[in-house]
Scaffold this active site. Structure first.
Site, PDB file in Angstrom:
ATOM      1  N   HIS A  59     -42.335 -23.732 -16.197  1.00  0.00           N
ATOM      2  CA  HIS A  59     -41.722 -22.501 -15.693  1.00  0.00           C
ATOM      3  C   HIS A  59     -41.733 -21.460 -16.807  1.00  0.00           C
ATOM      4  O   HIS A  59     -42.123 -20.319 -16.589  1.00  0.00           O
ATOM      5  CB  HIS A  59     -40.296 -22.792 -15.230  1.00  0.00           C
ATOM      6  CG  HIS A  59     -39.579 -21.609 -14.674  1.00  0.00           C
ATOM      7  ND1 HIS A  59     -40.027 -20.935 -13.554  1.00  0.00           N
ATOM      8  CD2 HIS A  59     -38.446 -20.963 -15.078  1.00  0.00           C
ATOM      9  CE1 HIS A  59     -39.190 -19.924 -13.288  1.00  0.00           C
ATOM     10  NE2 HIS A  59     -38.246 -19.920 -14.202  1.00  0.00           N
ATOM     11  N   PHE A  69     -32.311 -18.347 -10.821  1.00  0.00           N
ATOM     12  CA  PHE A  69     -30.892 -17.984 -10.894  1.00  0.00           C
ATOM     13  C   PHE A  69     -30.097 -18.784  -9.866  1.00  0.00           C
ATOM     14  O   PHE A  69     -30.562 -19.062  -8.763  1.00  0.00           O
ATOM     15  CB  PHE A  69     -30.716 -16.493 -10.619  1.00  0.00           C
ATOM     16  CG  PHE A  69     -30.916 -15.609 -11.826  1.00  0.00           C
ATOM     17  CD1 PHE A  69     -31.269 -16.132 -13.062  1.00  0.00           C
ATOM     18  CD2 PHE A  69     -30.750 -14.237 -11.721  1.00  0.00           C
ATOM     19  CE1 PHE A  69     -31.438 -15.312 -14.165  1.00  0.00           C
ATOM     20  CE2 PHE A  69     -30.920 -13.398 -12.822  1.00  0.00           C
ATOM     21  CZ  PHE A  69     -31.268 -13.941 -14.048  1.00  0.00           C
ATOM     22  N   GLU A  94     -35.676 -25.888 -20.476  1.00  0.00           N
ATOM     23  CA  GLU A  94     -36.810 -26.607 -19.901  1.00  0.00           C
ATOM     24  C   GLU A  94     -37.353 -27.643 -20.879  1.00  0.00           C
ATOM     25  O   GLU A  94     -37.733 -28.754 -20.476  1.00  0.00           O
ATOM     26  CB  GLU A  94     -37.919 -25.635 -19.486  1.00  0.00           C
ATOM     27  CG  GLU A  94     -39.068 -26.335 -18.784  1.00  0.00           C
ATOM     28  CD  GLU A  94     -40.057 -25.388 -18.125  1.00  0.00           C
ATOM     29  OE1 GLU A  94     -40.880 -25.857 -17.311  1.00  0.00           O
ATOM     30  OE2 GLU A  94     -39.998 -24.171 -18.411  1.00  0.00           O
TER      31      GLU A  94
END
Length: 422
Positions: free
Chosen positions: A313, A408, A324
């Site tokens: 990502h 989000f 991540e």
């Protein structure tokens, strides 16, 4: 459960208005980030003045003139990518004018196919323009404003253009929207609800409201003097993501259906995991992300040691890239140092809800071609971002890969893909 393969790809991105052009520019390590031209960002209200804008995209090539006036750009992009994906999959009857589309119904059942398209912001550009005209010029609202800006209209409009009458769904899970859309379409085929789906994500967020708001939140890069070096996933000097626009649509197909019609197969989609951090509106949590990765691997029936590549990502934010990295290490343990990791956002910027769909397409091509796209601008990995980063084009056989998307609200979605071997 039924097996699912990818048989068509269509994209519009800051590096090209076709998948071929986008792929070629990615392999060259080029950046699609430039100063914003869609509005004047000189005000202090816009600390970030750069973006990944489409270049020379011709709406008229895909949308009839009367529809252009009634739709938001995120729908233009979705329709263009969907038409190209259908054409790539050999589903469209030959025509010299892509505005006049007819699908070859002899190849598949229009009632047994679906469209699932995700978007984070939907028609925010049209809503902003309508409010400005109303407040500043007392212009009346358009009768088409609500229909042209709702997130499901991308899917609905594509269904109208192509005549597909099966499930038509709009997904909105922030920056995981496109990945969740692909995952849910994958499930529909797996469980035998449909034979085929056009699925992915689309986003047209480069307007004052979006750029100003993300900037106020401190999420965007301020490296305005070096646009092409601004998106720096995992780098110690990363300072935020670069907003971008575009769309990515895949044709997913049940394996036997694809083989029966002699379709070309890019890769097999064979795992999907989704989860919630249940933690914070904007701060990511590596534990929640790890759950989604583990779910995708379990769904695919593969072990951590079998994964060759991760399309991360990796947005280039301080907290996001750190989380991540932690998630990858939690899941893969000692194998994390052996798995190739790269981020296409280093070149394309962050297309919000479209990013995961485009990245899934790039991952499928990476598997098909045996080529891993590099992360550019990664000069020195942050001390909290140490992984097996690919920073130059790498030729490598990829049997199994995953593509991560996190958004989000702590929404997480991960796809597992593998090389198709019959």
């Amino acid at each position: 459960m039924k097996r699912v393969v990818i048989t068509g790809i269509g994209v519009v991105t800051p590096l090209g208005n076709t998948i071929r052009t986008t792929w070629e520019n990615l392999t060259k390590g080029l950046s699609g980030i430039t100063p914003i031209t869609k509005f004047n960002p000189r005000s202090a209200a816009f600390p970030s003045k750069i973006a990944g804008e489409l270049k020379s995209f011709s709406t008229e090539d895909y949308i009839p003139p009367k529809d252009v006036l009634r739709l938001d750009p995120f729908i233009y992009y979705a329709a263009a990518a969907a038409i190209m994906a259908a054409e790539d999959a050999g589903l469209i009857k030959q025509t010299s004018d892509l505005k006049l589309i007819t699908l070859n119904s002899e190849l598949f059942n229009l009632f047994n196919s679906a469209i699932v398209i995700g978007s984070s912001r939907g028609g925010i550009m049209s809503m902003e323009k309508a409010m400005e005209k109303y407040i500043l010029d007392s212009k009346p609202f358009s009768a088409f404003l609500m229909s042209s800006t709702t997130i499901n209209m991308a899917s609905s409009y594509v269904s109208m253009r192509l005549g597909i009458k099966g499930p038509v769904l709009g997904m909105s899970t922030a920056c995981a929207s496109g990945t969740n859309a692909i995952g849910e379409a994958f499930r529909l085929i797996q469980y035998g609800e449909i034979d085929m789906a056009l699925t992915g994500g689309s986003e047209a967020p480069i307007c004052k409201l979006t750029v100003g708001s993300y900037g106020a939140a401190g999420a965007l890069s301020k490296r305005n003097h070096e646009p092409q070096k601004a998106s720096r996933p995992f780098d110690k000097d990363r300072d935020g993501f670069v907003i971008a626009e575009g769309a990515g649509i895949l044709v997913l197909e049940e394996l036997r259906h694809a083989l029966k019609r002699g379709a070309r197969i890019y890769a097999e989609l064979f795992g999907y995991g989704t989860s919630s951090d249940a933690f914070h509106q904007t701060k990511p949590d590596s534990s929640g992300q790890a759950i989604a990765i583990n779910k995708a691997l379990k769904d695919a029936g593969v072990s951590v040691g079998e994964v060759d590549y991760i399309n991360a990502h990796a947005t280039s934010t301080i907290l996001g890239d750190k989380a991540e990295t932690e998630a990858i290490r939690k899941v893969f343990g000692k194998y994390a140092d052996k798995i190739a990791v790269s981020s296409t956002k280093s070149m394309l910027g962050h297309m919000l809800g479209a990013s995961g769909a485009v990245e899934a397409a790039i991952t499928a091509l990476s598997i098909s071609k045996g080529v891993i796209i590099p992360t550019i601008n990664l000069e020195t990995p942050g001390h909290d971002c140490k992984l097996n980063h690919v920073t130059t084009l790498l030729h490598k056989e990829i049997k199994i890969a995953i593509s991560n998307s996190f958004g989000f609200g702590g929404v997480n979605a991960v796809l597992a893909l593998k090389k198709f071997e019959g």
